[in-house]
Design an enzyme around this catalytic site. Sequence first.
Site, short mmCIF file in Angstrom:
data_model
loop_
_atom_site.label_atom_id
_atom_site.label_comp_id
_atom_site.label_asym_id
_atom_site.label_seq_id
_atom_site.Cartn_x
_atom_site.Cartn_y
_atom_site.Cartn_z
N GLN A 124 0.34 -9.22 -6.08
CA GLN A 124 -0.08 -10.63 -6.21
C GLN A 124 0.81 -11.39 -7.19
O GLN A 124 0.57 -12.58 -7.42
CB GLN A 124 -1.54 -10.70 -6.68
CG GLN A 124 -2.53 -10.10 -5.71
CD GLN A 124 -2.75 -10.96 -4.47
OE1 GLN A 124 -2.46 -12.16 -4.46
NE2 GLN A 124 -3.26 -10.37 -3.41
N SER B 192 0.83 -1.21 0.00
CA SER B 192 0.00 0.00 0.00
C SER B 192 0.86 1.26 0.00
O SER B 192 0.60 2.20 -0.75
CB SER B 192 -0.95 0.01 1.21
OG SER B 192 -1.89 -1.03 1.09
N CYS C 198 -21.02 -8.21 3.20
CA CYS C 198 -21.14 -8.52 4.63
C CYS C 198 -19.81 -8.92 5.27
O CYS C 198 -19.68 -8.90 6.48
CB CYS C 198 -22.13 -9.65 4.82
SG CYS C 198 -23.80 -9.11 4.50
N ASN D 30 -6.20 -9.14 -7.33
CA ASN D 30 -6.18 -9.86 -6.05
C ASN D 30 -7.41 -10.71 -5.79
O ASN D 30 -7.36 -11.65 -5.04
CB ASN D 30 -5.96 -8.88 -4.89
CG ASN D 30 -6.90 -7.70 -4.94
OD1 ASN D 30 -7.09 -7.09 -5.99
ND2 ASN D 30 -7.50 -7.39 -3.83
N SER E 133 4.86 -6.73 -2.00
CA SER E 133 4.63 -6.92 -0.57
C SER E 133 5.13 -8.31 -0.15
O SER E 133 4.76 -9.31 -0.76
CB SER E 133 3.14 -6.78 -0.30
OG SER E 133 2.88 -7.06 1.05
#
Lengths: 123, 395
Positions: free
Chosen positions: B179, B71, B324, B151, B199
Amino acid sequence: MALYSDKVMDHFINPRNVGVIEDADAVGEVGNAKCGDIMRMYLKIDDDIITDVKFETFGCASAIASSSMATELIKGKPVSEARKLTNQAVAEALDGLPDYKMHCSVLAQEAIESALENYENKS
Amino acid sequence: MNIYADNAATTKMSKAAIDAMVDCMNNTYGNPSSLYMIGQRAKEKLEQARAEIASVINAEPREIIFTSGGSEADNQAIISAAENGRKRGKVHIISSAFEHHAVLHTLGKLEKNGFRVTLLPVHSNGIIDTGELEAAIDEETCLVTIMTVNNEIGTIQPISEIGEICRKHGVPFHTDAVQAVGHLPIDVKAQNIDMLSASAHKFHGPKGTGFLYVKRGIPLLNLIEGGAQERGKRAGTENLAGVMGMSAALRESVQSMAAVKEHVIKIRDYIIKGLSEIPHSALNGDPETRIYGNINFSFEGIEGESLLILLDRKGISASSGSACTSGALDPSHVLLAIGRVHDVAHGSLRLSLGEEITYEEADYIIKSVKEVVEYLRGFSPVWSDLIAGKKEYIL
């Protein structure tokens, strides 16, 4: 810490009163698939007493658990009492819901209100 | 059975990475900026790791900036390119509709500050059209940022072609390769990549560690002011143990890359075949041009969070694009970008397989998903309307 209380998990894994009442005296539905939650409640009412209740729910674990708990809270109760069911009562009976899941208990309250409205319109 | 099938979220650290970190913490505690011997030894380790990481993507060591992760690298790359552009009156950025939020939210912020952002469509297969990219470039374009591998649905973007188009038009090209690094061969020179984010925890390294590759000559802006670490481009004492872990993990991932791909891709396709037997379901994203470990399905009539929790109870860790799961109102922007409507985007499941996956586990996954989907459909009002013919199937 687990995402949900043991009570929520219990009502999600072993939901009470699941299914359809073919000759229901009232049916209520709230939510839509776009938002990811739909609850449908079926009521059997004799002499103003809710003698049976069943639900179908499309939604997350807390939506399913809230539906299940709401049906438990109104089963065998007079219509007048079911009318007073609040979402807080559903959430409390489940030992609480995460803040961002409180709307699931609101949906459960509204599903029952919708079914009762359907009943009153019929009678 | 316990199966970790969420390797796109994070991976288990490799023994090599843990050993490298522990060794560093035990033996190399010096500050790389200190001039005495123990400091200089730390500096030497840091630079060895930098050289090793650079060689994996065919970059020069000085082109690697260590960051706190993907990020931060995305933010720094995009903000730098935007500010460089603005100085020359160039305020247009091209990206895609299904980038990671580290990219999309940074672009959103720039948009509020006067930049024009074009988000290319990713079509039903989850792959951008390079013709549309070339057509979107104008005189004001100061950056193209397109991810290497998505991703959520694992689709691989035509990075070499994008690089070539950007080179032709003189537009800097950044790719979020979080990724991809450690899983796909990357050559920043051959692919004309100007900036790349990575990352460590996506390739069995530690969390909180990553890097930004920036081609020599491209000016970089600081997000963090302070000391002169990372050639003055990223202040703060280096996370040496993290970097050692990242470097060891990357070395191992690159060495085993071909063998891992060969093994995992067979099992991935086996699971896709098995899950395709579930009626009214669909694979999300191109079946061929996708990273070897990714499976993403939508199942009609059910919601993803309940699916995940029931799979968790069966020992399977997976993820979903359902709203959710995140507390958001809308389901995954990636699934919406490939044209899945809300109703079926909520009912999605992502399995991202690790290299240790076996056929026995694959059979267990297929069986469990089938059971859970059938169970949830059993009391879904959406499903009962579908089977009663009151509604049209979408999938």
